[in-house]
Design an enzyme around this catalytic site. Sequence first.
Site, PDB file in Angstrom:
ATOM      1  CG  HIS A  52      -1.587  -1.149   1.055  1.00  0.00           C
ATOM      2  ND1 HIS A  52      -3.052  -0.965   0.595  1.00  0.00           N
ATOM      3  CD2 HIS A  52      -2.030  -1.922   1.575  1.00  0.00           C
ATOM      4  CE1 HIS A  52      -3.575  -2.236   0.408  1.00  0.00           C
ATOM      5  NE2 HIS A  52      -2.922  -3.139   1.458  1.00  0.00           N
ATOM      6  CG  ASN A 124      -7.641  -4.540   0.521  1.00  0.00           C
ATOM      7  OD1 ASN A 124      -6.870  -3.189   0.704  1.00  0.00           O
ATOM      8  ND2 ASN A 124      -7.998  -6.029   0.648  1.00  0.00           N
ATOM      9  CE1 TYR A 334      -2.703  -2.539   7.675  1.00  0.00           C
ATOM     10  CE2 TYR A 334      -2.046  -4.629   7.607  1.00  0.00           C
ATOM     11  CZ  TYR A 334      -2.490  -3.124   6.900  1.00  0.00           C
ATOM     12  OH  TYR A 334      -2.579  -3.726   5.929  1.00  0.00           O
TER      13      TYR A 334
END
Length: 474
Positions: A52, A124, A334
């Site tokens: 990303h 997404n 993350y």
Amino acid sequence: MKKLTNDFGNIIADNQNSLSAGAKGPLLMQDYLLLEKLAHQNRERIPERTVHAKGSGAYGEIKITADLSAYTKAKIFQKGEVTPLFLRFSTVAGEAGAADAERDVRGFAIKFYTKEGNWDLVGNNTPTFFIRDAYKFPDFIHTQKRDPRTHLRSNNAAWDFWSLCPESLHQVTILMSDRGIPASYRHMHGFGSHTYSFINDKNERFWVKFHFKTQQGIKNLTNQEAAELIAKDRESHQRDLYNAIENKDFPKWKVQVQILAEKDIEKLGFNPFDLTKIWPHSFVPLMDIGEMILNKNPQNYFNEVEQAAFSPSNIVPGIGFSPDKMLQARIFSYPDAQRYRIGTNYHLLPVNRAKSEVNTYNVAGAMNFDSYKNDAAYYEPNSYDNSPKEDKSYLEPDLVLEGVAQRYAPLDNDFYTQPRALFNLMNDDQKTQLFHNIAASMEGVDEKIITRALKHFEKISPDYAKGIKKALEK
């Protein structure tokens, strides 16, 4: 007139010429302004996201129009509640300099600044993904990135992985369909993708999936249209989003959820936490709950988009996780990536900072500019009533588990039913595009890998495999 200064407010008399020993002599080490400029330039970039990396962002808000009190106590979902947010769109595989209009999944990550802390929904533009166990994630991403020897993207690696991991067939079908290249970020749907949980005031749990349906209509690009656009404008999605908001053509999405009672979970007939599958709308219907709008562009791309940091671990009371293995892994990966990429105190940056009150015993660390608020004690537990204390009323209900700890292979190996249903929904033109897109992506792929992939497509539908074979012959 504003006086030019350096980073520490020192006024600069000459910003055009270096300090040297004579007109033709060497530079002097005492030219601290030159050293500051060069040193700062060397550090202007932070590590780009491993996935990303190329993205665009905007601010907006979500307004809830439905009564969800029976399902969740989260204040963000109270009827009439308006919550500010920041949304970052992205491509997945490409680097920061990649073109926007490539065939790829798009990231759809939202940071909601709720009254109870930040809630990050990191999704997404597809309701599914290629894999269902995060153990495979690093290997999958390697197939989407550059070959370490040739430094080129490898169709061979991608199809080798997909054909050996048939759980990916559903997502591959979506990626290779006409929706694989959205015309812009404004013209695509968004999905939370994972299964999450709602928890109500009675401490009852419900399973939930989040959907965001574009109100601008779906618009896509063919391979040829995308190639022509990329030749003219590699930042087409960024330009479209920025210009639309600047022109007050604010993009909107209808917000919907699918909600399933905990007791009804077995009725689905498959693992409800499998990220490679959807919940059929016929069994778990979509419920309209509100609207999301984007209405403000960032003022500084690096500060607000590049340094925006999302994590599924950021949740608020009334919203929880699920046993989805991909979600469980992202809870760790993350924030770990953000600490590496931005720094220990990335949460203090304005775009990441909670708008609600923060009371924590976490202190110090690099670049910590927060004032310490806990005057009574800097540790916990402690004896002082005016220091922050835990609140057990926010404990989630028990989650019943069974079995022994081991590396379990998934029991559900039906890789074909849901891709078949999607294939059968397509009209003839959409199927033709699908065949040609797959055939184009198989260019340069080893014959044995193509043969293996075609056997899987045959199991989805003989017409699916036949269409790809015909396209490969052209």
